[in-house]
Write a protein that holds these residues in place. Structure first.
Motif, PDB file in Angstrom:
ATOM      1  N   GLU A  27       0.830  -1.215   0.000  1.00 27.35           N
ATOM      2  CA  GLU A  27       0.000   0.000   0.000  1.00 27.35           C
ATOM      3  C   GLU A  27       0.862   1.262   0.000  1.00 27.35           C
ATOM      4  OE1 GLU A  27      -2.722  -0.158   3.310  1.00 27.35           O
ATOM      5  OE2 GLU A  27      -4.362  -0.683   1.961  1.00 27.35           O
ATOM      6  N   LEU A  37      -6.603   3.732  -3.149  1.00 32.93           N
ATOM      7  CA  LEU A  37      -7.351   2.492  -2.890  1.00 32.93           C
ATOM      8  C   LEU A  37      -8.676   2.448  -3.641  1.00 32.93           C
ATOM      9  CD1 LEU A  37      -7.707  -0.161  -1.203  1.00 32.93           C
ATOM     10  CD2 LEU A  37      -8.827   1.278   0.532  1.00 32.93           C
ATOM     11  N   LYS A  39     -12.020  -0.425  -3.695  1.00 34.59           N
ATOM     12  CA  LYS A  39     -12.575  -1.668  -3.172  1.00 34.59           C
ATOM     13  C   LYS A  39     -13.766  -2.057  -4.043  1.00 34.59           C
ATOM     14  CE  LYS A  39     -12.738  -2.598   1.227  1.00 34.59           C
ATOM     15  NZ  LYS A  39     -11.684  -3.634   1.279  1.00 34.59           N
ATOM     16  N   THR A  40     -13.762  -3.273  -4.545  1.00 31.90           N
ATOM     17  CA  THR A  40     -14.857  -3.754  -5.378  1.00 31.90           C
ATOM     18  C   THR A  40     -15.488  -4.977  -4.711  1.00 31.90           C
ATOM     19  OG1 THR A  40     -13.405  -5.193  -6.683  1.00 31.90           O
ATOM     20  CG2 THR A  40     -13.724  -2.929  -7.476  1.00 31.90           C
ATOM     21  N   HIS A  42     -16.895  -8.721  -3.798  1.00 31.85           N
ATOM     22  CA  HIS A  42     -16.412 -10.082  -4.023  1.00 31.85           C
ATOM     23  C   HIS A  42     -17.314 -10.819  -5.017  1.00 31.85           C
ATOM     24  CE1 HIS A  42     -14.283  -9.107  -0.334  1.00 31.85           C
ATOM     25  NE2 HIS A  42     -13.535 -10.179  -0.491  1.00 31.85           N
ATOM     26  N   GLY A  81      -8.769  -9.747  -9.840  1.00 27.33           N
ATOM     27  CA  GLY A  81      -9.143  -8.395  -9.426  1.00 27.33           C
ATOM     28  C   GLY A  81      -9.352  -7.375 -10.524  1.00 27.33           C
ATOM     29  N   VAL A  85     -12.252  -3.944 -11.120  1.00 26.97           N
ATOM     30  CA  VAL A  85     -11.778  -2.559 -11.096  1.00 26.97           C
ATOM     31  C   VAL A  85     -12.150  -1.857 -12.402  1.00 26.97           C
ATOM     32  CG1 VAL A  85      -9.763  -1.054 -10.878  1.00 26.97           C
ATOM     33  CG2 VAL A  85      -9.903  -3.137  -9.507  1.00 26.97           C
ATOM     34  N   TYR A 103      -5.247   3.145  -9.431  1.00 24.16           N
ATOM     35  CA  TYR A 103      -5.861   2.477  -8.283  1.00 24.16           C
ATOM     36  C   TYR A 103      -5.038   1.268  -7.841  1.00 24.16           C
ATOM     37  CZ  TYR A 103     -10.043   5.170  -9.443  1.00 24.16           C
ATOM     38  OH  TYR A 103     -10.914   6.195  -9.698  1.00 24.16           O
ATOM     39  N   TYR A 105      -5.586  -2.282  -5.141  1.00 25.09           N
ATOM     40  CA  TYR A 105      -6.597  -3.072  -4.429  1.00 25.09           C
ATOM     41  C   TYR A 105      -5.898  -4.257  -3.758  1.00 25.09           C
ATOM     42  CZ  TYR A 105      -6.108  -6.330  -8.322  1.00 25.09           C
ATOM     43  OH  TYR A 105      -5.580  -7.198  -9.238  1.00 25.09           O
ATOM     44  N   HIS A 106      -6.559  -4.847  -2.792  1.00 27.22           N
ATOM     45  CA  HIS A 106      -6.116  -6.120  -2.230  1.00 27.22           C
ATOM     46  C   HIS A 106      -7.311  -6.824  -1.612  1.00 27.22           C
ATOM     47  CE1 HIS A 106      -6.178  -4.414   1.890  1.00 27.22           C
ATOM     48  NE2 HIS A 106      -5.627  -3.346   1.341  1.00 27.22           N
ATOM     49  N   GLY A 107      -7.259  -8.146  -1.573  1.00 30.98           N
ATOM     50  CA  GLY A 107      -8.361  -8.888  -0.974  1.00 30.98           C
ATOM     51  C   GLY A 107      -8.479 -10.299  -1.518  1.00 30.98           C
ATOM     52  N   HIS A 124      -5.413 -14.521  -1.917  1.00 32.79           N
ATOM     53  CA  HIS A 124      -5.421 -13.062  -1.807  1.00 32.79           C
ATOM     54  C   HIS A 124      -4.435 -12.447  -2.793  1.00 32.79           C
ATOM     55  CE1 HIS A 124      -6.957 -14.629   1.998  1.00 32.79           C
ATOM     56  NE2 HIS A 124      -7.621 -13.499   2.101  1.00 32.79           N
TER      57      HIS A 124
END
Length: 410
Positions: A27, A37, A39-40, A42, A81, A85, A103, A105-107, A124
């Motif tokens: 990050e 950041l 966030k989208t 799941h 991912g 996005v 952008y 992202y992570h997750g 992840h």
């Protein structure tokens, strides 16, 4: 007892701290490069991934967690991912502003495949996507960013790069490749025969050893670049060289879908068994248009966090925070109230029970605390507290009124 599903793992204690450590470095590095950041969800419409990842891919054909929800919608858990996005970028109408948007992202991502080392059904990723920038300097920037992340994590890798050319280069190349495949139609596997019709460049990713032996003589994309694509690739190599980034040109490194173009890259590690990619990316100038947006430029990368965790295993944790306790039960409320006040400015672990000093010190050490504060009868009567730095081993008794000054000095 109910257990976690096969291929899905909990992260606790050291594993959770390692994950947090990796994401924090990713990050901060991405922010230094001007990325913010995103966030989208799941859960997305299945059609998003059929279009972006490709119906000919194993991900869409075999590995997606796909189902019909109670509203009769065809949905799936995201297997990667980038598509989400891009969908968010289009849905927010940023594709129509002609601006540059960056952008990270992570997750969690999900793929129904056979669980094995470095591959889970829930895994992840950390990734970045840049929209609206055509210059190859941005391709170089995302490679430099990823190299910086891996360097900060002390992970040794080999960078492999290739150029997929632009639309005209790719059209010329595909004609030559299909002609080559037709000449070997009876020798290649069934999957490659299927890919030849749908997405011929994907055959170069085939894991079948007999196919790979044939493809040693296949035409190469890098030999079919037009002047513009060639100039961009030369500029990319120049920037990497000027920044002391070593690389190998891998003409077999491909991305199989039509919207990928020009730069493709992977960082390969030998530290997780056989050679394996820990991160990769490239340019996808036609994906935004392909998903229904206004034609736009795109470039990015994705990094597998579990693969990084396999290499790092664990980190040397720095001592952090305060452990505060009492030696006598009648002072536990006193230290609780003091600890609550300190939490407004510091990380504080409060022991609710009175214990012997050595037991408290052992608990503080197990907690990896840096500062140990303790109150016994003498300290309470004198309006003092026993103060020990567990890192330097320095200890002293201080006045309660001086506690903030002492903590700030530490």
């Amino acid at each position: 007892m109910i257990n976690a599903l096969r291929g899905m793992k909990d992260m606790m204690l050291k594993k959770a701290k390692l994950y947090e450590h990796i994401v924090k470095i990713c990050e901060q590095t991405a922010k230094n490069y001007g990325y913010t950041l995103v966030k989208t969800p799941h859960l997305e419409q299945t059609s998003l991934f059929k279009r972006s990842v490709g119906e000919s891919s194993d991900i869409v054909g075999k590995e997606m967690y796909q189902f019909t929800d109670k509203g009769d919608n065809d949905v799936c858990l995201r297997p990667e991912g980038t598509a989400g996005v891009v969908r968010a970028f289009i849905e927010s109408k940023q594709d129509k502003t002609n601006g540059v948007y960056r952008y990270f992202y992570h997750g969690s991502m999900f793929r129904y495949e056979r669980p094995q080392k470095g591959r889970l059904r829930e895994f992840h990723q950390f990734g970045v996507e840049c929209f609206g920038e055509a210059d190859v300097k941005e391709d170089a920037s995302v490679i430099l960013m990823l190299n910086e992340i891996l360097t900060k994590l002390n992970i040794k890798t080999t960078l492999k790069i290739n150029s997929l050319g632009d639309a005209s280069s790719m059209a010329t190349y595909k004609e030559k490749l299909v002609k080559f495949l037709d000449e070997h139609d009876n020798e290649i596997c069934a999957d490659c025969q299927r890919r030849k019709a749908l997405n011929p460049i994907r055959v170069l990713d085939c894991k079948n050893e007999s196919c790979q032996e044939i493809y040693k003589n296949a035409p190469l994309m890098i030999d079919n670049l037009n002047d513009e694509a060639k100039a961009d690739f030369e500029k990319l190599k120049e920037i990497l060289t000027n920044n002391q980034i070593s690389f190998e040109i891998d003409p077999k490194l491909v991305r199989g879908l039509d919207y990928y173009c020009k730069t493709a890259f992977e960082f390969i590690s030998n530290e997780i068994g056989s050679q394996s990619a820990v991160a990769g990316g490239g340019r996808y100038d036609r994906l935004v248009e392909y998903l229904g947006g206004k034609a736009n430029y795109g470039v990015g990368f994705a990094m597998g966090i579990e693969r990084i965790m396999e290499i790092l295993n664990e980190i040397d944790e720095k001592r952090d925070g305060i452990y505060i306790c009492a030696l006598d039960e009648k002072y536990t409320d006193y230290i609780f109230n003091l600890g609550i006040k300190l939490r407004k400015d510091f990380k504080v672990d409060i022991s609710y029970k009175a214990k012997k000093l050595q037991k408290h010190l052992s608990d503080a050490d197990n907690n990896n605390s840096k500062i140990f504060l303790c109150v016994g009868e003498n300290e309470k009567n004198n309006n003092e507290i026993w103060f020990k730095n567990l890192q330097t081993k320095n200890e002293k008794t201080i006045k309660i009124d001086d506690i903030y000054k002492e903590l700030e000095n530490e």
